[in-house]
Design a protein around this motif. Sequence first.
Motif, PDB file in Angstrom:
ATOM      1  N   GLU A 273      -1.585 -13.362   9.395  1.00  0.00           N
ATOM      2  CA  GLU A 273      -1.329 -14.872   9.945  1.00  0.00           C
ATOM      3  C   GLU A 273      -0.909 -15.724   8.870  1.00  0.00           C
ATOM      4  OE1 GLU A 273      -5.322 -15.979  11.424  1.00  0.00           O
ATOM      5  OE2 GLU A 273      -5.326 -14.346  12.911  1.00  0.00           O
ATOM      6  N   SER A 274      -1.189 -15.615   7.465  1.00  0.00           N
ATOM      7  CA  SER A 274      -0.646 -16.460   6.605  1.00  0.00           C
ATOM      8  C   SER A 274       0.706 -16.140   6.215  1.00  0.00           C
ATOM      9  CB  SER A 274      -1.563 -16.298   5.219  1.00  0.00           C
ATOM     10  OG  SER A 274      -1.073 -14.906   4.594  1.00  0.00           O
ATOM     11  N   GLY A 275       1.580 -14.968   6.979  1.00  0.00           N
ATOM     12  CA  GLY A 275       2.901 -14.623   6.638  1.00  0.00           C
ATOM     13  C   GLY A 275       3.115 -13.463   5.745  1.00  0.00           C
ATOM     14  N   ALA A 276       1.938 -13.031   5.389  1.00  0.00           N
ATOM     15  CA  ALA A 276       2.094 -11.712   4.351  1.00  0.00           C
ATOM     16  C   ALA A 276       2.078 -10.635   5.261  1.00  0.00           C
ATOM     17  CB  ALA A 276       1.005 -11.948   3.493  1.00  0.00           C
ATOM     18  N   ARG A 277       2.695  -9.452   4.893  1.00  0.00           N
ATOM     19  CA  ARG A 277       2.795  -8.162   5.554  1.00  0.00           C
ATOM     20  C   ARG A 277       2.052  -7.202   4.652  1.00  0.00           C
ATOM     21  NH1 ARG A 277       6.661  -7.981   9.808  1.00  0.00           N
ATOM     22  NH2 ARG A 277       7.695  -9.763  10.071  1.00  0.00           N
ATOM     23  N   PRO A 278       0.901  -6.522   5.213  1.00  0.00           N
ATOM     24  CA  PRO A 278      -0.023  -5.776   4.577  1.00  0.00           C
ATOM     25  C   PRO A 278       0.356  -4.509   4.786  1.00  0.00           C
ATOM     26  CG  PRO A 278      -1.319  -6.826   6.291  1.00  0.00           C
ATOM     27  CD  PRO A 278       0.008  -7.580   6.349  1.00  0.00           C
ATOM     28  N   VAL A 279       0.421  -3.460   3.796  1.00  0.00           N
ATOM     29  CA  VAL A 279       0.498  -2.317   3.921  1.00  0.00           C
ATOM     30  C   VAL A 279      -0.588  -1.563   3.285  1.00  0.00           C
ATOM     31  CG1 VAL A 279       2.102  -0.101   3.599  1.00  0.00           C
ATOM     32  CG2 VAL A 279       3.151  -2.297   3.679  1.00  0.00           C
ATOM     33  N   HIS A 280      -0.974  -0.627   4.102  1.00  0.00           N
ATOM     34  CA  HIS A 280      -2.495   0.072   3.380  1.00  0.00           C
ATOM     35  C   HIS A 280      -2.262   1.269   3.139  1.00  0.00           C
ATOM     36  CE1 HIS A 280      -5.643  -3.034   4.045  1.00  0.00           C
ATOM     37  NE2 HIS A 280      -4.739  -3.503   4.934  1.00  0.00           N
ATOM     38  N   TRP A 281      -2.706   2.127   2.317  1.00  0.00           N
ATOM     39  CA  TRP A 281      -2.565   3.746   1.818  1.00  0.00           C
ATOM     40  C   TRP A 281      -3.562   4.248   1.131  1.00  0.00           C
ATOM     41  CZ3 TRP A 281       1.145  -0.030  -0.642  1.00  0.00           C
ATOM     42  CH2 TRP A 281       0.637   0.000  -1.853  1.00  0.00           C
ATOM     43  N   GLY A 282      -3.878   5.516   1.041  1.00  0.00           N
ATOM     44  CA  GLY A 282      -4.809   6.132   0.456  1.00  0.00           C
ATOM     45  C   GLY A 282      -4.237   7.465  -0.507  1.00  0.00           C
ATOM     46  N   TRP A 283      -4.965   8.170  -1.036  1.00  0.00           N
ATOM     47  CA  TRP A 283      -4.674   9.262  -1.616  1.00  0.00           C
ATOM     48  C   TRP A 283      -3.747   9.966  -1.006  1.00  0.00           C
ATOM     49  CZ3 TRP A 283      -4.891  10.306  -6.765  1.00  0.00           C
ATOM     50  CH2 TRP A 283      -5.950   9.384  -7.471  1.00  0.00           C
ATOM     51  N   SER A 284      -4.058  10.593   0.199  1.00  0.00           N
ATOM     52  CA  SER A 284      -3.098  11.307   0.906  1.00  0.00           C
ATOM     53  C   SER A 284      -1.443  10.771   1.135  1.00  0.00           C
ATOM     54  CB  SER A 284      -3.548  11.735   2.276  1.00  0.00           C
ATOM     55  OG  SER A 284      -3.789  10.552   3.010  1.00  0.00           O
ATOM     56  N   ASP A 285      -1.599   9.551   1.292  1.00  0.00           N
ATOM     57  CA  ASP A 285      -0.276   8.846   1.541  1.00  0.00           C
ATOM     58  C   ASP A 285       0.444   9.046  -0.012  1.00  0.00           C
ATOM     59  OD1 ASP A 285      -0.724   7.575   4.065  1.00  0.00           O
ATOM     60  OD2 ASP A 285      -2.096   6.756   3.130  1.00  0.00           O
ATOM     61  N   VAL A 286      -0.155   8.687  -0.938  1.00  0.00           N
ATOM     62  CA  VAL A 286       0.583   8.845  -2.379  1.00  0.00           C
ATOM     63  C   VAL A 286       0.897  10.237  -2.601  1.00  0.00           C
ATOM     64  CG1 VAL A 286       0.368   8.126  -4.652  1.00  0.00           C
ATOM     65  CG2 VAL A 286      -0.871   6.829  -3.052  1.00  0.00           C
ATOM     66  N   ASP A 287       0.223  11.032  -2.137  1.00  0.00           N
ATOM     67  CA  ASP A 287       0.752  12.593  -2.462  1.00  0.00           C
ATOM     68  C   ASP A 287       2.120  12.823  -1.588  1.00  0.00           C
ATOM     69  OD1 ASP A 287      -1.584  13.367  -3.488  1.00  0.00           O
ATOM     70  OD2 ASP A 287      -2.501  14.199  -1.984  1.00  0.00           O
ATOM     71  N   ASP A 288       2.365  12.129  -0.626  1.00  0.00           N
ATOM     72  CA  ASP A 288       3.853  12.002   0.103  1.00  0.00           C
ATOM     73  C   ASP A 288       4.488  10.623  -0.361  1.00  0.00           C
ATOM     74  OD1 ASP A 288       6.144  12.228   1.282  1.00  0.00           O
ATOM     75  OD2 ASP A 288       5.054  11.693   3.295  1.00  0.00           O
ATOM     76  N   ALA A 289       4.778  10.203  -1.792  1.00  0.00           N
ATOM     77  CA  ALA A 289       5.053   9.075  -2.188  1.00  0.00           C
ATOM     78  C   ALA A 289       6.540   8.809  -1.521  1.00  0.00           C
ATOM     79  CB  ALA A 289       5.164   9.144  -3.823  1.00  0.00           C
ATOM     80  N   ASP A 290       7.357   9.578  -1.296  1.00  0.00           N
ATOM     81  CA  ASP A 290       8.710   9.337  -0.805  1.00  0.00           C
ATOM     82  C   ASP A 290       8.456   8.654   0.647  1.00  0.00           C
ATOM     83  OD1 ASP A 290      10.029  10.238  -2.697  1.00  0.00           O
ATOM     84  OD2 ASP A 290      10.102  12.436  -2.096  1.00  0.00           O
ATOM     85  N   GLY A 291       7.351   9.299   1.569  1.00  0.00           N
ATOM     86  CA  GLY A 291       7.111   8.824   2.732  1.00  0.00           C
ATOM     87  C   GLY A 291       6.547   7.304   2.721  1.00  0.00           C
ATOM     88  N   LEU A 292       5.522   7.210   1.750  1.00  0.00           N
ATOM     89  CA  LEU A 292       5.103   5.789   1.543  1.00  0.00           C
ATOM     90  C   LEU A 292       6.103   4.729   1.008  1.00  0.00           C
ATOM     91  CD1 LEU A 292       2.589   3.903   1.165  1.00  0.00           C
ATOM     92  CD2 LEU A 292       2.329   4.861  -1.209  1.00  0.00           C
ATOM     93  N   VAL A 293       7.232   5.213   0.317  1.00  0.00           N
ATOM     94  CA  VAL A 293       8.070   4.315  -0.195  1.00  0.00           C
ATOM     95  C   VAL A 293       8.793   3.863   1.072  1.00  0.00           C
ATOM     96  CG1 VAL A 293      10.310   4.019  -1.254  1.00  0.00           C
ATOM     97  CG2 VAL A 293       8.234   4.841  -2.686  1.00  0.00           C
ATOM     98  N   LYS A 294       9.165   4.817   1.963  1.00  0.00           N
ATOM     99  CA  LYS A 294       9.920   4.324   3.146  1.00  0.00           C
ATOM    100  C   LYS A 294       9.095   3.570   3.847  1.00  0.00           C
ATOM    101  CE  LYS A 294      12.406   8.947   3.550  1.00  0.00           C
ATOM    102  NZ  LYS A 294      12.607  10.174   4.186  1.00  0.00           N
TER     103      LYS A 294
END
Length: 305
Positions: A273-294
């Motif tokens: 609502e403040s205009g920021a766009r949040p992205v959440h991730w955990g360990w499994s997401d960082v294991d696929d860092a290329d996918g997280l960056v996308k």
Amino acid sequence: MDDLFRIEHAVTRLELLARGHTAYDIRMALQAGHLITLSRGVLISPTFLDESREQRHREIAAARLRSTAIPHRALAGVSAAATLGLPIWGLDAQKVVMVDASRPPGTRSSTVTRIVTDGRPPALTVFEGVPVTSPARTVIDIARCSSRIPAIAVGDAALHAGLCTVTDLENELDLIAKMTGAERARLVVSQLNGLSESVLESRSRIELTDRGLPMPELQVNLYDAWGRWIARVDFYWRELQTVGEADGESKYHGENGVAVLRREKGRSDALTESGARPVHWGWSDVDDADGLVKRIRRVMAHAAA
């Protein structure tokens, strides 16, 4: 035998025998589950074991160090890090590492220990009763001998906890100018940030920037249009109004997991609502860092549109 059930720290079998326990006592305690084996000849009551990799290695290392009974020895490297309360994720913890200033320079290894000496002036301290290399020496030794991202996580944690300063680390860098791994250690120190509050945050920062994302601001307080505080976020790409949240999965487990999820949902809604766009991730997401960056790039693209 009752005091075998109340061993708060790891002990060696020889220490138990020296306290008057018999081999039969120890065997019965092991069979009954009142003691478990951490490493060959090193035992502990499972009641006092939290099963973290850090505690496990810390207990083994302290017991091994006591068993040497050599005054000049102290824990070093990964063993000093675990003792100091620093993370040892990604580090080789198969052997207890010790430094012995009384020995000639070189390394001596057995199946359970690695004893090292070099020409630097000793840098020792005592942490909770255990002799260890200083926090700055520990960080630098890990940085010159270990993989980059785990070493950065150790250095971030040491800075965040106030165990050492960047100046302390730079002084240690001066002492290793001609040692193996000096350039690697300098690179690690150049990438440290004491604002990181967890291994996941340290790892995320490096994995993302290695893949071309701009360096985010860390631990940023965000406010709504009326100046009311919304949240302190892990990562913030201000120009693109993108928030990154590195969430350890463990905080959503247990009795309070549902309450945490609800709070996080409200927090995320307020950020949006403040205009920021949040992205959440955990360990499994960082294991696929290329996918997280996308994922993050897609959010940034929407913010820039």
